[in-house]
Design a protein around this motif. Structure first.
Motif, PDB file in Angstrom:
ATOM      1  N   ASP A  17      49.185  -4.282 126.990  1.00  0.00           N
ATOM      2  CA  ASP A  17      49.190  -2.900 126.468  1.00  0.00           C
ATOM      3  C   ASP A  17      48.360  -1.987 127.358  1.00  0.00           C
ATOM      4  OD1 ASP A  17      50.726  -3.606 124.354  1.00  0.00           O
ATOM      5  OD2 ASP A  17      49.097  -3.671 122.888  1.00  0.00           O
ATOM      6  N   CYS A  18      47.136  -2.409 127.658  1.00  0.00           N
ATOM      7  CA  CYS A  18      46.249  -1.574 128.472  1.00  0.00           C
ATOM      8  C   CYS A  18      45.090  -2.424 128.988  1.00  0.00           C
ATOM      9  CB  CYS A  18      45.710  -0.401 127.667  1.00  0.00           C
ATOM     10  SG  CYS A  18      44.512   0.562 128.619  1.00  0.00           S
ATOM     11  N   ARG A  19      44.959  -2.493 130.306  1.00  0.00           N
ATOM     12  CA  ARG A  19      43.912  -3.324 130.900  1.00  0.00           C
ATOM     13  C   ARG A  19      42.525  -2.778 130.585  1.00  0.00           C
ATOM     14  NH1 ARG A  19      46.837  -5.381 136.422  1.00  0.00           N
ATOM     15  NH2 ARG A  19      48.829  -5.631 135.405  1.00  0.00           N
ATOM     16  N   ARG A  20      42.392  -1.463 130.493  1.00  0.00           N
ATOM     17  CA  ARG A  20      41.073  -0.892 130.178  1.00  0.00           C
ATOM     18  C   ARG A  20      40.677  -1.248 128.736  1.00  0.00           C
ATOM     19  NH1 ARG A  20      38.151   2.995 133.048  1.00  0.00           N
ATOM     20  NH2 ARG A  20      38.989   1.735 134.746  1.00  0.00           N
ATOM     21  N   LYS A  21      41.650  -1.248 127.839  1.00  0.00           N
ATOM     22  CA  LYS A  21      41.363  -1.646 126.452  1.00  0.00           C
ATOM     23  C   LYS A  21      40.907  -3.108 126.420  1.00  0.00           C
ATOM     24  CE  LYS A  21      44.437  -0.489 123.138  1.00  0.00           C
ATOM     25  NZ  LYS A  21      45.567  -0.650 122.186  1.00  0.00           N
ATOM     26  N   PHE A  22      41.589  -3.942 127.196  1.00  0.00           N
ATOM     27  CA  PHE A  22      41.202  -5.357 127.304  1.00  0.00           C
ATOM     28  C   PHE A  22      39.752  -5.457 127.779  1.00  0.00           C
ATOM     29  CE2 PHE A  22      40.582  -9.114 129.906  1.00  0.00           C
ATOM     30  CZ  PHE A  22      41.175 -10.133 129.199  1.00  0.00           C
ATOM     31  N   SER A 268      46.206   2.328 130.939  1.00  0.00           N
ATOM     32  CA  SER A 268      47.667   2.512 130.920  1.00  0.00           C
ATOM     33  C   SER A 268      48.072   3.912 130.483  1.00  0.00           C
ATOM     34  CB  SER A 268      48.324   1.531 129.961  1.00  0.00           C
ATOM     35  OG  SER A 268      48.187   0.244 130.441  1.00  0.00           O
ATOM     36  N   TYR A 269      47.267   4.511 129.599  1.00  0.00           N
ATOM     37  CA  TYR A 269      47.552   5.850 129.058  1.00  0.00           C
ATOM     38  C   TYR A 269      48.841   5.897 128.228  1.00  0.00           C
ATOM     39  CZ  TYR A 269      44.020   6.702 132.515  1.00  0.00           C
ATOM     40  OH  TYR A 269      42.883   6.606 133.248  1.00  0.00           O
ATOM     41  N   SER A 270      49.244   7.104 127.912  1.00  0.00           N
ATOM     42  CA  SER A 270      50.398   7.467 127.074  1.00  0.00           C
ATOM     43  C   SER A 270      50.550   6.557 125.858  1.00  0.00           C
ATOM     44  CB  SER A 270      51.676   7.595 127.887  1.00  0.00           C
ATOM     45  OG  SER A 270      52.049   6.461 128.473  1.00  0.00           O
ATOM     46  N   ALA A 271      51.659   5.813 125.737  1.00  0.00           N
ATOM     47  CA  ALA A 271      51.976   5.140 124.468  1.00  0.00           C
ATOM     48  C   ALA A 271      50.863   4.206 124.002  1.00  0.00           C
ATOM     49  CB  ALA A 271      53.278   4.369 124.609  1.00  0.00           C
ATOM     50  N   SER A 272      50.193   3.525 124.932  1.00  0.00           N
ATOM     51  CA  SER A 272      49.178   2.564 124.498  1.00  0.00           C
ATOM     52  C   SER A 272      47.957   3.264 123.878  1.00  0.00           C
ATOM     53  CB  SER A 272      48.738   1.666 125.656  1.00  0.00           C
ATOM     54  OG  SER A 272      48.378   2.442 126.751  1.00  0.00           O
ATOM     55  N   CYS A 273      47.741   4.538 124.181  1.00  0.00           N
ATOM     56  CA  CYS A 273      46.593   5.267 123.602  1.00  0.00           C
ATOM     57  C   CYS A 273      46.861   5.694 122.156  1.00  0.00           C
ATOM     58  CB  CYS A 273      46.269   6.518 124.419  1.00  0.00           C
ATOM     59  SG  CYS A 273      46.040   6.215 126.162  1.00  0.00           S
ATOM     60  N   THR A 274      48.138   5.793 121.793  1.00  0.00           N
ATOM     61  CA  THR A 274      48.473   6.337 120.461  1.00  0.00           C
ATOM     62  C   THR A 274      49.513   5.471 119.740  1.00  0.00           C
ATOM     63  OG1 THR A 274      50.118   7.716 121.561  1.00  0.00           O
ATOM     64  CG2 THR A 274      48.010   8.754 121.076  1.00  0.00           C
ATOM     65  N   LEU A 279      45.099   6.348 116.945  1.00  0.00           N
ATOM     66  CA  LEU A 279      44.452   6.364 118.254  1.00  0.00           C
ATOM     67  C   LEU A 279      43.915   4.991 118.615  1.00  0.00           C
ATOM     68  CD1 LEU A 279      42.381   9.676 118.109  1.00  0.00           C
ATOM     69  CD2 LEU A 279      44.479   9.241 119.397  1.00  0.00           C
ATOM     70  N   CYS A 280      43.922   4.703 119.886  1.00  0.00           N
ATOM     71  CA  CYS A 280      43.274   3.491 120.392  1.00  0.00           C
ATOM     72  C   CYS A 280      41.810   3.508 119.943  1.00  0.00           C
ATOM     73  CB  CYS A 280      43.378   3.527 121.924  1.00  0.00           C
ATOM     74  SG  CYS A 280      42.211   2.455 122.763  1.00  0.00           S
ATOM     75  N   PRO A 281      41.239   2.361 119.546  1.00  0.00           N
ATOM     76  CA  PRO A 281      39.846   2.359 119.070  1.00  0.00           C
ATOM     77  C   PRO A 281      38.848   2.818 120.138  1.00  0.00           C
ATOM     78  CG  PRO A 281      40.729   0.111 119.183  1.00  0.00           C
ATOM     79  CD  PRO A 281      41.869   1.044 119.425  1.00  0.00           C
ATOM     80  N   ILE A 285      35.593   7.137 123.833  1.00  0.00           N
ATOM     81  CA  ILE A 285      34.685   6.719 124.911  1.00  0.00           C
ATOM     82  C   ILE A 285      35.445   6.589 126.226  1.00  0.00           C
ATOM     83  CG2 ILE A 285      33.033   5.616 123.355  1.00  0.00           C
ATOM     84  CD1 ILE A 285      34.122   2.910 124.156  1.00  0.00           C
ATOM     85  N   CYS A 286      36.718   6.266 126.139  1.00  0.00           N
ATOM     86  CA  CYS A 286      37.543   6.142 127.346  1.00  0.00           C
ATOM     87  C   CYS A 286      37.701   7.516 127.996  1.00  0.00           C
ATOM     88  CB  CYS A 286      38.901   5.561 126.955  1.00  0.00           C
ATOM     89  SG  CYS A 286      39.982   5.223 128.333  1.00  0.00           S
ATOM     90  N   ALA A 287      37.834   8.552 127.143  1.00  0.00           N
ATOM     91  CA  ALA A 287      37.989   9.910 127.682  1.00  0.00           C
ATOM     92  C   ALA A 287      36.666  10.414 128.257  1.00  0.00           C
ATOM     93  CB  ALA A 287      38.463  10.841 126.571  1.00  0.00           C
TER      94      ALA A 287
HETATM   95  S1  SF4 Z   1      42.426   5.253 125.331  1.00  0.00           S
HETATM   96 FE1  SF4 Z   1      44.326   4.648 126.386  1.00  0.00          FE
HETATM   97  S2  SF4 Z   1      43.737   4.241 128.517  1.00  0.00           S
HETATM   98 FE2  SF4 Z   1      41.855   4.241 127.271  1.00  0.00          FE
HETATM   99  S3  SF4 Z   1      41.499   2.099 126.677  1.00  0.00           S
HETATM  100 FE3  SF4 Z   1      42.662   3.034 125.043  1.00  0.00          FE
HETATM  101  S4  SF4 Z   1      44.801   2.622 125.527  1.00  0.00           S
HETATM  102 FE4  SF4 Z   1      43.631   2.308 127.402  1.00  0.00          FE
END
Ligand code: SF4
Length: 325
Positions: A17-22, A268-274, A279-281, A285-287
């Protein structure tokens, strides 16, 4: 978990889904301080079923009526809720996610499946599996329930859901979980198993359980193995890039500049953020920081450091359950 040696479904799914989330979740071990009612309710629901299926496995004739199963499941659910949920949600109106409605859901579940399940053999409950990949990484997991009927094997996975949509069956068919389970079983037996998703509706107006059966063929299993092997290599590459960066970082002895570039686990942004309309947990902080190491020493407000270890968690819950029963 040492990701050069093993990976499980949840962490791999998060990585895809998203490496940064991982990175936030499985490398920094940052978690929300607020417990999730969805996770606790789902775990309690699984536990209520697990207790009954363990009785059936020990003695297939021990339970005679669907109502007995409902009573046992409800009692087990309530105990689990006492040790994990009540402290956080006991003072809130959590309907439909509360023990009373869980009892309604068990009533529907056992009325629908008790007779069918009694005609099968319970082969495994919370059954662990390991798939050794070419990358040298083991893909590990646990199956809720494995049943046998003559030479047929059924993997049964339990879900709770507020909606059953027109794409629910396709979602199950496409899922990484489905392919992992079926490939793991097929590696051990010379038959194509099937997976059944039993999805209990947790709504104010409905507590029915729907059943979805999913098949995959041998070619899909082979492709799954190729893909998951490739993904496990990507995880190893990211861990290596992170370790190399950390060596440099420690050598400078300087604090992290939150706007600096972090050369691993890109977002990854876009779909994985929402995804799933929420919202992604880690959204805020990611922003806020380009470099996630900004949070490595001090957890930001609303988060804590907690390494998720399913075996430790299970041991802690089992101990608490023993104390109250
Ligand atoms: S906000 Fe988006 S880019 Fe940031 S960790 Fe979550 S899914 Fe990934």
């Amino acid at each position: 978990m040492d990701y050069n040696k093993e990976i499980d479904y949840s962490s791999l799914k998060t990585f895809i889904d998203c490496r940064r989330k991982f990175f936030y979740q499985y490398i920094l071990h940052l978690r929300s301080e607020s417990p999730s009612i969805h996770l606790i309710f789902g775990s309690a629901w699984h536990y209520g079923l697990e207790v009954v299926y363990n009785i059936m496995k020990e003695d297939p004739k021990a339970l005679k009526l669907a109502i007995d199963c409902r009573e046992i499941s409800t009692k087990a659910f309530t105990n689990y809720w006492k040790v994990e949920g009540e402290e956080h949600f006991g003072h809130l109106d959590t309907y439909p996610k509360n023990p009373g409605n869980a009892s309604n859901m068990y009533n529907s579940y056992w009325n629908k499946f008790f007779i069918m399940d009694r005609s099968m053999t319970v082969f495994g409950v919370e059954m662990p599996f390991t798939l050794l990949l070419k990358s040298g990484v083991s893909y590990i997991g646990r199956m809720d329930l494995v049943m046998k009927e003559f030479d047929k094997i059924f993997v049964i996975d339990h879900k709770t859901s507020s909606i059953i949509s027109k794409i629910t069956a396709s979602e199950y068919e496409a899922s990484l979980q489905t392919k992992g389970y079926l490939t793991a079983i097929q590696a051990h037996v010379d038959t194509l198993p099937r997976i059944i998703y039993r999805t209990a509706r947790c709504q104010k107006g409905s507590t029915e359980t729907e059943q979805f059966e999913v098949f995959i063929n041998k070619a899909m299993n082979e492709r799954f193995l190729q893909d998951v092997n490739w993904w496990s290599e990507q995880v190893k590459n990211e861990v290596a890039a992170y370790n190399a960066y950390m060596l440099d970082y420690h050598a400078t002895g300087k604090p992290v500049d939150f706007r600096s570039y972090f050369p691993a686990f890109h977002g990854s942004y876009s779909a994985s953020c929402t995804a799933f309309f929420s919202l992604c947990p880690y959204y805020d902080i990611c922003a806020e920081a380009n470099n996630p190491l900004h949070y490595a020493e001090h957890a930001p407000t609303g988060y804590k450091f907690e390494e998720w270890n399913p075996a430790d968690h299970e041991a802690k819950i089992t101990k608490k359950l023993k104390e109250i029963t």
